[in-house]
Design a protein around this motif. Structure first.
Motif, PDB file in Angstrom:
ATOM      1  N   PRO A  43      -6.779 -10.072   7.919  1.00 45.66           N
ATOM      2  CA  PRO A  43      -8.128  -9.716   8.264  1.00 45.66           C
ATOM      3  C   PRO A  43      -8.808  -9.879   6.831  1.00 45.66           C
ATOM      4  N   GLU A  52       1.776 -11.479  15.914  1.00 45.36           N
ATOM      5  CA  GLU A  52       3.253 -11.811  15.642  1.00 45.36           C
ATOM      6  C   GLU A  52       4.461 -11.169  16.811  1.00 45.36           C
ATOM      7  N   LEU A  78      -3.442   8.953  13.947  1.00 50.44           N
ATOM      8  CA  LEU A  78      -3.151   7.797  13.242  1.00 50.44           C
ATOM      9  C   LEU A  78      -2.637   6.772  14.377  1.00 50.44           C
ATOM     10  N   GLU A 136      -6.020  11.569   5.412  1.00 46.16           N
ATOM     11  CA  GLU A 136      -4.810  11.560   6.257  1.00 46.16           C
ATOM     12  C   GLU A 136      -4.126  10.188   6.152  1.00 46.16           C
ATOM     13  N   LEU A 137      -5.053   9.112   6.182  1.00 49.15           N
ATOM     14  CA  LEU A 137      -4.334   7.784   6.118  1.00 49.15           C
ATOM     15  C   LEU A 137      -3.775   7.475   4.825  1.00 49.15           C
ATOM     16  N   ALA A 160      -6.186  -7.625  14.798  1.00 49.75           N
ATOM     17  CA  ALA A 160      -7.108  -8.067  13.513  1.00 49.75           C
ATOM     18  C   ALA A 160      -7.782  -9.276  13.801  1.00 49.75           C
ATOM     19  N   TRP A 161      -8.650  -9.547  13.412  1.00 49.23           N
ATOM     20  CA  TRP A 161      -9.502 -10.706  13.711  1.00 49.23           C
ATOM     21  C   TRP A 161     -10.265 -11.160  12.630  1.00 49.23           C
ATOM     22  N   ARG A 162     -10.202 -12.646  12.481  1.00 53.99           N
ATOM     23  CA  ARG A 162     -10.776 -13.290  11.133  1.00 53.99           C
ATOM     24  C   ARG A 162     -11.845 -14.313  11.424  1.00 53.99           C
ATOM     25  N   ALA A 178       0.675 -10.437   8.510  1.00 58.37           N
ATOM     26  CA  ALA A 178      -0.214  -9.718   9.634  1.00 58.37           C
ATOM     27  C   ALA A 178      -1.168  -8.820   8.734  1.00 58.37           C
ATOM     28  N   THR A 203       7.296   7.787  -0.223  1.00 52.77           N
ATOM     29  CA  THR A 203       8.189   8.897  -0.217  1.00 52.77           C
ATOM     30  C   THR A 203       9.408   8.140   0.766  1.00 52.77           C
ATOM     31  N   ARG A 218      -2.604   9.834   2.663  1.00 51.52           N
ATOM     32  CA  ARG A 218      -1.290  10.470   2.898  1.00 51.52           C
ATOM     33  C   ARG A 218      -0.393   9.853   3.555  1.00 51.52           C
ATOM     34  N   LEU A 272       4.328  15.361   9.085  1.00 52.49           N
ATOM     35  CA  LEU A 272       4.379  14.148   9.685  1.00 52.49           C
ATOM     36  C   LEU A 272       3.012  13.468   9.875  1.00 52.49           C
ATOM     37  N   GLU A 319       3.322   8.568   2.041  1.00 48.93           N
ATOM     38  CA  GLU A 319       4.508   8.829   2.704  1.00 48.93           C
ATOM     39  C   GLU A 319       5.594   7.700   3.022  1.00 48.93           C
ATOM     40  N   ARG A 366     -10.787   8.944   5.613  1.00 47.81           N
ATOM     41  CA  ARG A 366      -9.665   9.654   6.279  1.00 47.81           C
ATOM     42  C   ARG A 366      -8.764   9.833   5.391  1.00 47.81           C
ATOM     43  N   LEU A 386       9.158   7.474   8.111  1.00 46.09           N
ATOM     44  CA  LEU A 386       8.612   8.910   7.992  1.00 46.09           C
ATOM     45  C   LEU A 386       9.469   9.957   8.540  1.00 46.09           C
ATOM     46  N   ASP A 387      10.554   9.462   9.205  1.00 47.03           N
ATOM     47  CA  ASP A 387      11.505  10.360   9.816  1.00 47.03           C
ATOM     48  C   ASP A 387      12.739  10.614   8.903  1.00 47.03           C
TER      49      ASP A 387
END
Ligand SMILES: Cc1cc2nc3c(=O)[nH]c(=O)nc-3n(C[C@H](O)[C@H](O)[C@H](O)COP(=O)(O)OP(=O)(O)OC[C@H]3O[C@@H](n4cnc5c(N)ncnc54)[C@H](O)[C@@H]3O)c2cc1C
Ligand SMILES: NC(=O)c1ccc[n+]([C@@H]2O[C@H](COP(=O)([O-])OP(=O)(O)OC[C@H]3O[C@@H](n4cnc5c(N)ncnc54)[C@H](OP(=O)(O)O)[C@@H]3O)[C@@H](O)[C@H]2O)c1
Lengths: 462, 248
Positions: free
Chosen positions: B194, A46, A14, B104-105, A23-25, B190, B115, B107, A9, B111, B102, B64-65
């Motif tokens: 940015p 949000e 992460l 792993e990001l 997040a800024w803009r 969202a 996945t 991946r 997992l 996923e 990175r 992911l679970d």
């Protein structure tokens, strides 16, 4: 195949939900009067967790909440700083049909409430002249409607509100829970924190319509008298032809309205947009004079009466999206003041004469009698007469606005900050006697000065 | 009014999922909002119940679970009123640069977007078939139609999802499971906040209203907003020597 993947997992480094950095803009915000652009870093959370991350973020030297951007001047602007847009926090959270109390997030608009609750027999309590305003904005200016003389201001109908402070914590405020902070936040210009939810008592109504009576009024004194006779009317508002002078000074139309027993078919929601900035010369003394005169004549000399959907009566300008572009690229000021009743006959005359002399073409000005003080420390409303008019931003506008401020002060009145872009710090201090009290509470709630706006700095509030 | 059915919104906290849920509720349908943040989903569910008087509730769901998907599907079946339909609206989009720095990001993105999406739809298939069919609307992306320098890793997850959905649709078609893949252009959410403003940006409400209308009309693939159909036809047809020189 899928199972081995599941075992590998996400690595712990992460971001997990909610932990992601906000997040800024870069965004250039404008007030409704479109007087200038305020470039800032903007976030638009949000969900509450994202809002908290925004409040705590070390971005922008300070932060201002920004709702639908319907305040005319710089109340919701923060040039060079940060802004948190609240329109996506727009959920209704609960409603008690026996008490009429609605709990909602700050980005819910008056239009949302009307769409949902008017068919069920409830109206937002003090609707301002535009339904696009959000509940957060309504708190921050303690807004009033065409029923102010009886219903008071928005804050009179708020049971409690949740305020997110600069330290990211949220506090429930009400007349019995930190009443000082509650009254500082009502009308508090977004300077005490971010409202995250509030409980609002809605107004029961028998139908979706009003019976509106209109009558022509020949001049200012007659207008004040007519308002005197309409004190018990549920709704009352006057439109003044601000370009009529001499004997016709203050002439206009008085509209009074009572709830109608019968439903009307709801009007279509479609809005027409003004697709471009009008050329600056479109609105001149002649075109506006002709428009105002036509408006006056539209009402028969003997007056008339007609049933009208609440939306049409309360928000006459909302049918045309971006009508503020009518004043061209340079934008416009709106000036609104309230004068105590005793000073009103003389003071209003001088104000209207000043506008007339300056030849500042203004569409219909609005005149209204107020019956109650507002609910907050910096609320605008007080008993007396309030006058609102548009002043296009062109040469001489600054001098005229200074003169109007002076006249307002001389007659014991005050200027409405939801509309304002030019009031002086001295004028502010003289017009708002509870300012020091407000500043003390603000310092307690936000010791680090995280919340600040172009307006607060202009007015010397830091 | 037709009998009430229920939309399961996977990614119920997403901007697009929230807006679509309002469309479904306004049409009188029940809604199950599935995502990872229960309190937030519950606030959105309350909003739907209040505004539209429909049943709406929140469900915990993590794409992911994978091991939890079967139980999740059983729970959704138990909560749904009438037939169940599905909106697949979760996904992540870390920047290309972040993914390269990175891996792993990248991946985690694969996923989640591929996945996880494939697994949960697979777990839902017996339910959809068993109830005599249903609709699956999935958020694909124009980014999956041609790999662009700026986001070809994200685009690859969406292209793979499109392909998965084609086969999934074919496989379950005779059980009246209809699949609509939305080849979505930029939406003001969202996810895209940015980024520099993108062309033909749709609002979540406008996008959701169009998606709702399109979902009533049938299955297949659809560009949304519609303007992206001709735009992508051009972009797909560009010869490499031109495409490679564009800063996309
Ligand atoms: C056509 C028109 C007619 C109007 N008529 C009236 C009227 O009749 N009566 C009246 O009283 N006003 C009237 N107004 C003014 C309007 O009601 C106010 O300016 C109102 O505050 C606008 O709300 P908004 O959501 O646009 O807020 P914005 O303009 O975005 O912000 C206004 C203030 O609210 C603060 N704020 C916004 N959200 C929050 C939050 N969540 N927490 C804390 N602070 C917040 C901001 O910091 C700012 O100080 C009118 C405006 C227009 C354009
Ligand atoms: N915005 C666009 O321009 C655009 C264009 C094309 C396609 N799309 C697609 O539209 C969908 C919705 O995106 P959006 O734009 O609305 O952005 P968003 O608001 O950021 O939504 C993304 C959602 O994905 C969910 N999610 C991420 N990882 C998850 C996981 N492991 N399990 C469950 N949920 C997970 C998040 O759930 P939590 O609430 O639990 O955090 C979040 O609600 C995505 O698939 C996106 O790829 C968007």
């Amino acid at each position: 195949m899928l199972v081995p993947l599941a075992l590998r997992l996400v690595p712990p480094a992460l971001p997990t939900p909610g932990e992601a950095a906000p997040a800024w803009r870069k965004l250039s915000l404008q007030g409704w009067g479109r007087l200038g652009r305020a470039p800032c870093q903007a976030a638009r959370p949000e969900r509450l967790r994202d809002l908290r991350a925004v409040v705590l973020a070390d971005v922008g030297r300070n932060l201002v909440p920004h709702g639908a951007g319907r305040s005319y001047g710089d109340a919701a602007l923060n040039g060079g700083g940060a802004a948190v847009l609240t329109t996506r926090l727009d959920r209704m959270l609960g409603f008690d049909a026996t008490t009429g109390v609605l709990v909602a997030e700050p980005g819910v608009s008056f239009a949302d409430i009307i769409r949902t609750f008017l068919p069920r027999g409830w109206l937002p309590p003090t609707p301002p002249g535009t339904a696009f305003a959000t509940l957060g904005g309504a708190v921050a200016h303690d807004v009033h409607g065409k029923n102010q003389h009886l219903a008071g201001c928005f804050g009179h109908h708020v049971e409690w509100l949740d305020l997110m402070l600069a330290d990211g914590s949220t506090r429930r405020l009400s007349p019995s829970e930190d009443a000082a902070a509650f009254h500082a936040t009502l009308g508090g210009l977004g300077l005490t924190g971010v409202v995250t939810a509030l409980a609002l008592r809605l107004l029961p109504v028998p139908s979706n319509a009003l019976l509106v009576r209109r009558q022509r009024i020949a001049g200012l004194d007659a207008f004040l008298e007519a308002f005197g006779a309409a004190r018990q009317a549920s709704w009352a508002v006057g439109w003044i032809d601000a370009l009529a002078g001499g004997a016709a000074l203050g002439r206009g139309i008085l509209e009074v309205a009572e709830p109608a027993p019968q439903h009307l078919p709801p009007p279509p929601e479609a809005q027409r947009n003004l697709p471009f900035d009008a050329p600056g010369c479109l609105l001149n003394r002649f075109s506006v004079r002709a428009f105002n005169a036509a408006y006056w004549r539209r009402v028969p000399a003997a007056g008339d009466a007609q049933p009208m959907h609440y939306g049409r009566f309360l928000f006459p300008l909302d049918g045309i999206g971006q009508w503020n572009r009518l004043y061209g690229r340079r934008g416009f000021h709106q000036f609104q003041c309230v004068l105590p009743e005793a000073e009103a006959p003389r003071g209003l005359r001088l104000l209207l004469e000043a506008v007339g002399q300056a030849g500042a073409a203004s569409f219909l000005a609005v005149l209204k009698w107020m019956g109650r003080d507002g609910a907050g420390l910096l609320s605008f409303a007080r008993p007396g007469f309030t006058l609102a008019l548009d002043i296009p931003a062109r040469a001489g506008a600054g001098a005229l606005l200074r003169r109007l401020e002076r006249l307002t002060l001389d007659h014991g009145g005050r200027v409405y900050l939801a509309k304002d872009s030019t009031l002086s710090p001295a004028g502010m201090a003289a017009m708002y006697p509870r300012l020091a009290e407000f500043q003390a509470i603000r310092a307690r709630l936000d010791p680090g000065g995280r919340f600040s706006s172009d307006m607060s700095r202009r007015l010397g509030l830091g | 009014m037709p009998p009430r059915e229920t939309w399961l919104v996977l990614g119920g906290g997403s901007s697009i999922g929230r807006a679509f849920a309002r469309q479904a509720a306004a049409a009188g349908q029940g809604v199950l909002l599935a995502g990872r943040e229960a309190a937030e989903l519950e606030r959105s569910a309350a909003d739907l119940r209040l505004r539209h008087g429909v049943p709406a509730s929140a469900m915990l769901f993590d794409a992911l679970d994978l091991a939890g998907h079967a139980a999740f599907v059983r729970a959704a079946a138990a909560l749904a009123e009438g037939r169940l339909h599905v909106l697949l609206a979760f996904g992540t989009m870390p920047s290309q640069a972040a993914c390269e720095a990175r891996p792993e990001l990248a991946r985690a993105m694969v996923e989640t977007n591929l996945t996880g999406a494939a697994a949960v739809l697979t777990a839902l298939a017996p339910l959809l078939r068993g109830q005599g069919g249903g609709t699956v609307v999935a958020l694909g992306s124009v980014a999956g139609e041609r790999g662009r320098p700026r986001n070809h890793l994200y685009g690859a997850t969406k292209a793979a999802l499109h392909t998965f959905l084609q086969g999934y649709a074919a496989r379950h078609a005779r059980h009246r499971v209809r699949v609509l893949t939305l080849l979505a252009g930029p939406v003001d959410t969202a996810l895209t906040w940015p980024l520099p403003r993108l062309p033909f940006m749709a609002s979540p409400q406008g996008f959701a209203a169009a998606a709702w209308r399109r979902a009533q009309r049938g299955s297949g693939q659809a560009h949304l907003p519609g303007i992206w159909a001709p735009v992508m036809a051009v972009i797909r047809a560009l010869p490499n020597r031109i495409f490679n020189r564009l800063d996309l």
